[in-house]
Scaffold this motif. Structure first.
Motif, short mmCIF file in Angstrom:
data_model
loop_
_atom_site.label_atom_id
_atom_site.label_comp_id
_atom_site.label_asym_id
_atom_site.label_seq_id
_atom_site.Cartn_x
_atom_site.Cartn_y
_atom_site.Cartn_z
N GLY A 1 0.82 -1.20 0.00
CA GLY A 1 0.00 0.00 0.00
C GLY A 1 0.85 1.24 0.00
N ARG A 2 0.28 2.34 0.47
CA ARG A 2 0.98 3.62 0.53
C ARG A 2 0.87 4.18 1.94
NH1 ARG A 2 -1.50 7.28 -4.11
NH2 ARG A 2 -3.42 6.42 -3.24
N THR A 3 1.74 5.09 2.27
CA THR A 3 1.65 5.75 3.56
C THR A 3 0.48 6.72 3.55
OG1 THR A 3 3.21 7.47 2.90
CG2 THR A 3 4.11 5.53 4.02
N LEU A 4 -0.02 7.05 4.73
CA LEU A 4 -1.20 7.90 4.82
C LEU A 4 -0.92 9.29 4.24
CD1 LEU A 4 -4.10 8.29 5.81
CD2 LEU A 4 -3.17 8.92 8.04
N ASP A 5 0.29 9.82 4.44
CA ASP A 5 0.56 11.14 3.89
C ASP A 5 0.52 11.12 2.36
OD1 ASP A 5 2.86 9.65 3.69
OD2 ASP A 5 4.21 11.34 3.99
N GLU A 6 0.96 10.02 1.74
CA GLU A 6 0.87 9.90 0.28
C GLU A 6 -0.59 9.82 -0.17
OE1 GLU A 6 5.06 7.51 -0.52
OE2 GLU A 6 3.19 6.40 -0.28
N ALA B 1 -2.57 12.62 -2.48
CA ALA B 1 -3.17 12.23 -3.76
C ALA B 1 -4.68 12.47 -3.79
CB ALA B 1 -2.87 10.77 -4.05
N ARG B 2 -5.37 12.27 -2.67
CA ARG B 2 -6.84 12.29 -2.66
C ARG B 2 -7.41 13.51 -1.98
NH1 ARG B 2 -9.37 7.02 -3.05
NH2 ARG B 2 -11.05 7.91 -1.80
N GLY B 3 -6.63 14.17 -1.11
CA GLY B 3 -7.20 15.22 -0.28
C GLY B 3 -7.93 14.61 0.90
N ALA B 4 -9.03 15.23 1.31
CA ALA B 4 -9.79 14.72 2.46
C ALA B 4 -10.34 13.33 2.17
CB ALA B 4 -10.94 15.68 2.79
N LEU B 5 -10.32 12.48 3.19
CA LEU B 5 -10.78 11.10 3.01
C LEU B 5 -12.28 10.94 3.23
CD1 LEU B 5 -7.93 9.18 4.89
CD2 LEU B 5 -7.99 10.04 2.54
N GLY B 6 -12.93 11.97 3.71
CA GLY B 6 -14.34 11.84 4.06
C GLY B 6 -14.48 11.51 5.53
N LYS B 7 -15.56 11.97 6.13
CA LYS B 7 -15.72 11.83 7.58
C LYS B 7 -15.79 10.38 8.01
CE LYS B 7 -19.23 14.70 7.52
NZ LYS B 7 -19.05 15.39 6.21
N ARG B 8 -16.63 9.57 7.34
CA ARG B 8 -16.79 8.18 7.76
C ARG B 8 -15.50 7.39 7.59
NH1 ARG B 8 -20.33 4.21 8.97
NH2 ARG B 8 -22.00 5.74 9.14
#
Length: 570
Positions: free
Chosen positions: A108-113, A117-124
């Motif tokens: 996978g990728r690290t959370l900062d990557e 790449a995606r911006g906000a992940l969404g609240k849920r």
């Protein structure tokens, strides 16, 4: 000072295709930090992907004791079994004595990557990821393991078999190891550079000041990471070490640009997790997890304990001369001799559209542990915007952090006289408690000894049994008087404790002798005349005394009756 030859020998084995240690086939490099290198490998026998992490030779050269600490920390981290913690399978040393460990490989990728790449992940999704991180921290904290360097770069995001997201926490052992290894690192130029242990953007205030860290320090870092997952924005846009340190250490609430866009329940969680003082944060990862689960499952409290968060005018952040890499979790702190061109080029490596690198911030007031009774919003935590400040004008640069650490240690460290007085008081209190307990114990043992021995000796006659009853007590006194306890200066250890122990021993010997001589008669006397010394006042004696002596006499009588059946002359 690094050793190029050692580095060359050590990392020659890390080329793709090389069989390391006769079982790990090197596949490709995964990452390289200031103290470790990670490569992807495959176990040839087990056909399993793993990650090999090696300490860098220059770290070994600067800190020769690091190998022993490495082994200690691996042992600690290997106890962690939570599925959201990257597992440690093995550890060892190379032919050049470079320590390494074998880790679970996460595809996978690290959370900062992911956030870049995606911006906000969404609240849920942000809450689900945060719950997985909390599960890992909850187990680690139960084993008294504190991560100390929790950041998006230490969180791996992968996919489950069903396509869902799974988050795993990296570097429990290494983060603790690096903190112990010291606060200075020798550079190639021979200078020593003051260095934060951890990533300043996500460090708790107590870490910056060099104070003792706890589970709440990890929760502080996670609160900032949770904010970034929810909003896609950097928790702190400043990029200079001094400003970030001032940002964390200010007493005012922590301003987080964009938090007002989140539901009030999530704002309350983030503000509590990032409270300035540890006692104002969540007491444990479990408490954090339970409150987040309640919101995720729609069981949030009807009214938030935090007031609404009014907005303040936007403030423009100053550009910084320092590299942004250190604050995004790249493990690098610019040295004083680093050129401005190097710092600016590092900043330019960030995509222009990356919201996490934004330097313009609209500040919002934050609430750190403020009760709902407060109607006035707390003062805004801001960083001075009065133009470019020189190092000398900053209240808090790296050197002043060190000075504050020394001053704090001086205030908290008691003097020799204070320590001596404290020890004397503690010793005096303990001595008086021991004296009181010994005195009460001696009185109780003497009374029980007289009652049982004299009652068992009833067949010898009325007057004789009284003398036999006090005999253990008197013999114990003589025994103590001629013993080797004379060197003790206090009465408790010289007389009371030895007298108590030896009265018990003499009474036990007397009862055994009586049981061997006339057990049947002694048993009958114990059942019928255990309280003979009270005369006609038996009914007026305390119930506790009658029950205690009666039960002990009955048990001893049963033992005598058993002996009577075994001894031929009884």
């Amino acid at each position: 000072m690094s050793h190029p030859e050692a580095e060359t020998r050590a990392f020659r084995e890390l080329r793709a295709g090389v069989l390391f240690e006769g079982k790990y086939r090197i596949m490709r490099p995964l990452g390289e930090g200031s103290f470790a290198t990670v490569v992807h490998a495959r176990h040839e026998v087990m056909d399993r992907d793993v990650a090999l992490k090696f300490l860098r030779p220059e770290v070994m050269a600067a800190h020769p004791e690091v190998a022993e600490r490495f082994i200690t920390e691996v042992r600690v981290a290997s106890r962690l079994k939570d599925p959201h913690t990257v597992a440690i399978f093995d550890f060892g040393t190379t032919s050049d004595s470079i320590p390494y460990m074998v880790l679970e490989y996460v595809d996978g990728r690290t959370l900062d990557e992911v956030i870049e790449a995606r911006g906000a992940l969404g609240k849920r999704r942000s809450m689900e990821c945060c719950l997985q991180i909390l599960a890992s921290l909850e187990e680690a904290h139960a084993h008294h393991v504190i991560h100390r360097d929790l950041k998006p770069a230490n969180l791996m995001v992968g996919r489950t078999a069903r396509g869902g997201w799974t988050v795993k926490v990296l570097d429990f052992g290494v983060a603790k190891l690096v903190e112990r290894a010291g606060e200075t690192i020798q550079t190639s130029s021979g200078r020593q550079s003051t260095q934060f242990i951890g990533t300043p953007r996500y460090m708790s205030p107590e870490q910056i000041l060099g104070q003792k860290v706890s589970a709440s320090s990890d929760l502080y870092s996670l609160g900032l990471i949770f904010f970034e997952m929810c909003t896609g924005r950097a928790c702190i846009a400043e990029t200079s070490v001094a400003k970030v340190a001032r940002f964390h250490l200010a007493e005012e609430p922590l301003p987080l640009h964009g938090i007002e866009e989140l539901p009030e329940a999530l704002q309350a969680i983030i503000h509590r997790a990032t409270a300035r003082h540890p006692q104002a944060r969540y007491a444990s990862a479990r408490e954090f997890r339970e409150e987040l689960e309640a919101i995720l499952q729609g069981r949030a409290r009807g009214g938030s304990s935090y007031p609404s968060l009014p907005q303040t005018p936007a403030l423009k952040s100053e550009p910084s001369e320092a590299s942004a890499d250190v604050f995004s979790g790249k493990g690098y702190v610019p040295l004083p001799e680093d050129s401005e061109s190097e710092a600016s080029s590092a900043a330019q490596r960030t995509p222009s559209g990356n919201m996490r690198r934004t330097t313009g911030m609209r500040r919002t007031t934050g609430v750190r542990g403020i009760s709902s009774a407060s109607s006035t919003p707390p003062p805004q935590r801001t960083v001075s915007q009065s133009g470019s400040l020189s190092v000398g004008e900053l209240d808090l640069d790296l050197h002043s952090v060190a000075r504050q650490q020394h001053q704090l240690a001086a205030r908290q460290t008691p003097s020799v006289d204070d320590l001596r007085q404290s020890q004397d008081r503690a010793a005096s209190h303990a001595h008086w408690r021991l004296t009181l307990a010994s005195s009460l114990g001696l009185v109780l043992v003497a009374a029980l000894s007289f009652a049982l021995v004299s009652a068992a000796a009833t067949p010898l006659g009325g007057a004789t049994r009284a003398v036999v009853g006090v005999l253990p007590f008197l013999l114990a006194f003589l025994w103590v008087a001629f013993s080797n306890t004379l060197h003790f200066p206090d009465v408790t250890r010289r007389w009371l404790l030895p007298w108590l122990r030896r009265t018990s021993a003499a009474s036990a010997v007397g009862l055994v002798v009586i049981g061997l001589v006339f057990p049947a008669a002694a048993a009958a006397a114990l059942r019928n005349e255990a309280l003979w010394f009270l005369g006609e006042q038996v009914s007026g004696a305390p119930l506790f005394l009658r029950l205690t002596i009666g039960s002990l006499a009955g048990a001893l009588a049963g033992l005598y009756e058993l002996m009577a059946g075994l001894i031929p002359w009884a």
